[in-house]
Design a protein around this motif. Structure first.
Motif, PDB file in Angstrom:
ATOM      1  N   LEU A  71       0.829  -1.205   0.000  1.00  0.00           N
ATOM      2  CA  LEU A  71       0.000   0.000   0.000  1.00  0.00           C
ATOM      3  C   LEU A  71       0.865   1.258   0.000  1.00  0.00           C
ATOM      4  CD1 LEU A  71      -2.832  -0.990   2.512  1.00  0.00           C
ATOM      5  CD2 LEU A  71      -2.951  -0.927   0.017  1.00  0.00           C
ATOM      6  N   ALA A  72       1.975   1.236   0.740  1.00  0.00           N
ATOM      7  CA  ALA A  72       2.865   2.401   0.759  1.00  0.00           C
ATOM      8  C   ALA A  72       3.473   2.655  -0.614  1.00  0.00           C
ATOM      9  CB  ALA A  72       3.970   2.204   1.794  1.00  0.00           C
ATOM     10  N   VAL A  73       3.915   1.578  -1.277  1.00  0.00           N
ATOM     11  CA  VAL A  73       4.482   1.729  -2.618  1.00  0.00           C
ATOM     12  C   VAL A  73       3.421   2.240  -3.583  1.00  0.00           C
ATOM     13  CG1 VAL A  73       5.377   0.453  -4.601  1.00  0.00           C
ATOM     14  CG2 VAL A  73       6.311   0.030  -2.334  1.00  0.00           C
ATOM     15  N   GLY A  74       2.232   1.651  -3.550  1.00  0.00           N
ATOM     16  CA  GLY A  74       1.172   2.072  -4.462  1.00  0.00           C
ATOM     17  C   GLY A  74       0.777   3.513  -4.256  1.00  0.00           C
ATOM     18  N   LEU A  75       0.599   3.921  -2.998  1.00  0.00           N
ATOM     19  CA  LEU A  75       0.178   5.288  -2.725  1.00  0.00           C
ATOM     20  C   LEU A  75       1.276   6.284  -3.066  1.00  0.00           C
ATOM     21  CD1 LEU A  75      -2.101   7.025  -1.606  1.00  0.00           C
ATOM     22  CD2 LEU A  75      -1.123   6.740   0.671  1.00  0.00           C
ATOM     23  N   ALA A  76       2.520   5.993  -2.662  1.00  0.00           N
ATOM     24  CA  ALA A  76       3.619   6.927  -2.927  1.00  0.00           C
ATOM     25  C   ALA A  76       3.875   7.076  -4.424  1.00  0.00           C
ATOM     26  CB  ALA A  76       4.883   6.453  -2.221  1.00  0.00           C
ATOM     27  N   PRO A 199     -11.037  14.956 -12.423  1.00  0.00           N
ATOM     28  CA  PRO A 199     -10.389  13.981 -13.313  1.00  0.00           C
ATOM     29  C   PRO A 199      -9.047  13.479 -12.797  1.00  0.00           C
ATOM     30  CG  PRO A 199     -10.356  16.186 -14.285  1.00  0.00           C
ATOM     31  CD  PRO A 199     -11.266  16.244 -13.116  1.00  0.00           C
ATOM     32  N   VAL A 200      -8.297  14.347 -12.126  1.00  0.00           N
ATOM     33  CA  VAL A 200      -7.012  13.912 -11.578  1.00  0.00           C
ATOM     34  C   VAL A 200      -7.224  12.947 -10.422  1.00  0.00           C
ATOM     35  CG1 VAL A 200      -4.975  14.701 -10.318  1.00  0.00           C
ATOM     36  CG2 VAL A 200      -5.688  15.895 -12.385  1.00  0.00           C
ATOM     37  N   ALA A 201      -8.266  13.152  -9.617  1.00  0.00           N
ATOM     38  CA  ALA A 201      -8.574  12.229  -8.526  1.00  0.00           C
ATOM     39  C   ALA A 201      -8.901  10.845  -9.059  1.00  0.00           C
ATOM     40  CB  ALA A 201      -9.727  12.768  -7.684  1.00  0.00           C
ATOM     41  N   VAL A 202      -9.666  10.787 -10.156  1.00  0.00           N
ATOM     42  CA  VAL A 202      -9.974   9.500 -10.786  1.00  0.00           C
ATOM     43  C   VAL A 202      -8.691   8.824 -11.263  1.00  0.00           C
ATOM     44  CG1 VAL A 202     -11.153   8.391 -12.722  1.00  0.00           C
ATOM     45  CG2 VAL A 202     -12.290  10.214 -11.456  1.00  0.00           C
ATOM     46  N   ALA A 203      -7.834   9.601 -11.927  1.00  0.00           N
ATOM     47  CA  ALA A 203      -6.579   9.043 -12.431  1.00  0.00           C
ATOM     48  C   ALA A 203      -5.687   8.572 -11.285  1.00  0.00           C
ATOM     49  CB  ALA A 203      -5.851  10.090 -13.271  1.00  0.00           C
ATOM     50  N   THR A 204      -5.689   9.291 -10.169  1.00  0.00           N
ATOM     51  CA  THR A 204      -4.857   8.907  -9.032  1.00  0.00           C
ATOM     52  C   THR A 204      -5.317   7.584  -8.434  1.00  0.00           C
ATOM     53  OG1 THR A 204      -4.427  11.229  -8.527  1.00  0.00           O
ATOM     54  CG2 THR A 204      -3.986   9.637  -6.783  1.00  0.00           C
ATOM     55  N   ALA A 205      -6.646   7.430  -8.279  1.00  0.00           N
ATOM     56  CA  ALA A 205      -7.171   6.176  -7.730  1.00  0.00           C
ATOM     57  C   ALA A 205      -6.799   4.993  -8.611  1.00  0.00           C
ATOM     58  CB  ALA A 205      -8.687   6.276  -7.573  1.00  0.00           C
ATOM     59  N   LEU A 206      -6.908   5.165  -9.914  1.00  0.00           N
ATOM     60  CA  LEU A 206      -6.518   4.093 -10.832  1.00  0.00           C
ATOM     61  C   LEU A 206      -5.009   3.875 -10.819  1.00  0.00           C
ATOM     62  CD1 LEU A 206      -8.862   4.885 -13.854  1.00  0.00           C
ATOM     63  CD2 LEU A 206      -9.133   3.073 -12.154  1.00  0.00           C
ATOM     64  N   ALA A 207      -4.251   4.958 -10.612  1.00  0.00           N
ATOM     65  CA  ALA A 207      -2.791   4.826 -10.566  1.00  0.00           C
ATOM     66  C   ALA A 207      -2.335   4.037  -9.350  1.00  0.00           C
ATOM     67  CB  ALA A 207      -2.146   6.213 -10.568  1.00  0.00           C
ATOM     68  N   VAL A 208      -3.045   4.175  -8.227  1.00  0.00           N
ATOM     69  CA  VAL A 208      -2.709   3.386  -7.041  1.00  0.00           C
ATOM     70  C   VAL A 208      -2.848   1.897  -7.346  1.00  0.00           C
ATOM     71  CG1 VAL A 208      -3.382   2.827  -4.672  1.00  0.00           C
ATOM     72  CG2 VAL A 208      -3.322   5.203  -5.411  1.00  0.00           C
ATOM     73  N   ALA A 209      -3.974   1.544  -7.987  1.00  0.00           N
ATOM     74  CA  ALA A 209      -4.182   0.140  -8.357  1.00  0.00           C
ATOM     75  C   ALA A 209      -3.105  -0.340  -9.313  1.00  0.00           C
ATOM     76  CB  ALA A 209      -5.568  -0.027  -8.992  1.00  0.00           C
ATOM     77  N   GLY A 210      -2.782   0.473 -10.315  1.00  0.00           N
ATOM     78  CA  GLY A 210      -1.752   0.090 -11.276  1.00  0.00           C
ATOM     79  C   GLY A 210      -0.388  -0.057 -10.634  1.00  0.00           C
ATOM     80  N   ALA A 211      -0.060   0.826  -9.687  1.00  0.00           N
ATOM     81  CA  ALA A 211       1.238   0.757  -9.019  1.00  0.00           C
ATOM     82  C   ALA A 211       1.344  -0.491  -8.148  1.00  0.00           C
ATOM     83  CB  ALA A 211       1.460   2.012  -8.174  1.00  0.00           C
ATOM     84  N   ILE A 212       0.259  -0.846  -7.464  1.00  0.00           N
ATOM     85  CA  ILE A 212       0.284  -2.052  -6.632  1.00  0.00           C
ATOM     86  C   ILE A 212       0.444  -3.293  -7.503  1.00  0.00           C
ATOM     87  CG2 ILE A 212      -1.150  -3.511  -5.137  1.00  0.00           C
ATOM     88  CD1 ILE A 212      -2.220  -0.948  -3.876  1.00  0.00           C
ATOM     89  N   LEU A 213      -0.246  -3.321  -8.638  1.00  0.00           N
ATOM     90  CA  LEU A 213      -0.085  -4.453  -9.554  1.00  0.00           C
ATOM     91  C   LEU A 213       1.338  -4.511 -10.105  1.00  0.00           C
ATOM     92  CD1 LEU A 213      -3.446  -4.386 -11.570  1.00  0.00           C
ATOM     93  CD2 LEU A 213      -2.671  -6.158  -9.983  1.00  0.00           C
ATOM     94  N   ALA A 214       1.906  -3.352 -10.447  1.00  0.00           N
ATOM     95  CA  ALA A 214       3.267  -3.335 -10.988  1.00  0.00           C
ATOM     96  C   ALA A 214       4.276  -3.778  -9.935  1.00  0.00           C
ATOM     97  CB  ALA A 214       3.603  -1.930 -11.499  1.00  0.00           C
ATOM     98  N   GLU A 215       4.110  -3.295  -8.701  1.00  0.00           N
ATOM     99  CA  GLU A 215       5.016  -3.719  -7.627  1.00  0.00           C
ATOM    100  C   GLU A 215       4.898  -5.216  -7.377  1.00  0.00           C
ATOM    101  OE1 GLU A 215       5.983  -5.283  -3.934  1.00  0.00           O
ATOM    102  OE2 GLU A 215       3.896  -4.710  -4.261  1.00  0.00           O
TER     103      GLU A 215
END
Length: 278
Positions: A71-76, A199-215
């Motif tokens: 979660l820390a990696v995804g959020l950061a 729109p940036v909030a939507v992109a950020t929420a999706l980016a958290v999911a993408g970052a967790i999957l990438a990690e």
């Protein structure tokens, strides 16, 4: 329950569980990092609620400690990508001309690169050669993964922010503010940035999911968070040969990743569906 509330509830529960990891470890009386070879592959029980792994470590405790890392990696990574992308997109829309073309061509070039092979290549590099902490140190691994994911994650946010900013600059109230002599800083901060929030909030929420999957992907390949520090990705990597002999070792981290991605997606969809959000 709305999608936004459901997503926030899921993510909030995961965050609380991660924060409570030391308390749960004290209650169960186990060390999530210490092997216990006499307790290998134990099924779920009162002593080990989710069973144990191939080294006898409690899966529940490692799952909670892994949540802290993942979660820390995804959020950061998502926040870093959002800040960089929003700044780049806003700058491109504001300056226009050569600056706009340069930022967008850099974004197009980054989009044309094969993301996963480059992520693997960068993750496999030795960061100690450029003065960063060496691989194997928990803090260094987290910083390295965050930097790599932010490097590739800002592009979508930048394109989205640029499009929203261009639309806002063309509106009558922004033109009126300029005609009345409002400074560029006031226009950007008072009129344009608030219009980018949804729109940036939507992109950020999706980016958290993408970052967790990438990690998780990098850790699964052995290029992310190094053991013995747990993350959901390296827990899955350790369990890939135990699917039939100890399936719980693979099920729980996979379920945690799925729930986190589902929560982020629900939050993004909920924000997008809110009245007044375009």
């Amino acid at each position: 329950m709305t999608r936004l509330a459901a997503g926030l509830a899921i993510l909030g529960a995961l965050a609380l569980a991660a924060a409570a990891a030391p308390l749960v470890a004290a209650m169960l009386g186990h060390d999530p990092f210490a092997p216990d070879l006499l307790a290998r592959f134990e099924p779920p029980s009162a002593t080990h609620p989710l069973g144990t792994d191939d080294l006898g470590r409690d899966i529940l405790l490692r799952l909670l400690h892994g949540a802290r890392v993942s979660l820390a990696v995804g959020l950061a990574a998502a926040l870093a990508a959002t800040v960089i992308g929003t700044a780049a997109g806003l700058f491109a829309a504001w300056r226009g001309g050569v600056a706009d073309a340069l930022v967008m061509r850099i974004a197009d070039f980054m989009l044309a690169l094969p993301a996963l092979p480059l992520l693997v290549l960068l993750a496999a590099a030795d960061p100690s050669r450029i003065g960063l902490p060496a691989r194997g140190e928990a803090a260094g691994d987290v910083l390295r993964i965050v930097v790599i994911l932010a490097l590739f994650g800002w592009i979508g946010v930048a394109r989205l922010a640029r499009a929203a900013a261009l639309s806002t600059f063309a509106r009558d109230h922004v033109r009126a503010a300029r005609a009345l002599g409002a400074s560029e800083a006031r226009i950007l901060l008072r009129h344009v940035l608030p219009a980018l929030a949804a729109p940036v909030a939507v992109a950020t929420a999706l980016a958290v999911a993408g970052a967790i999957l990438a990690e998780s992907t990098l850790s699964f390949l052995g290029l992310g968070i190094s053991p013995p520090a747990p993350s959901w990705g390296n827990m899955l990597a350790n369990a890939q040969e135990l699917v039939f002999s100890a399936p719980w070792a693979a099920v729980w981290p996979g379920l945690a990743i799925m729930l986190t991605v589902a929560g982020c997606t629900l939050v993004a969809d909920g924000v997008r569906r809110r009245p007044g959000t375009r």
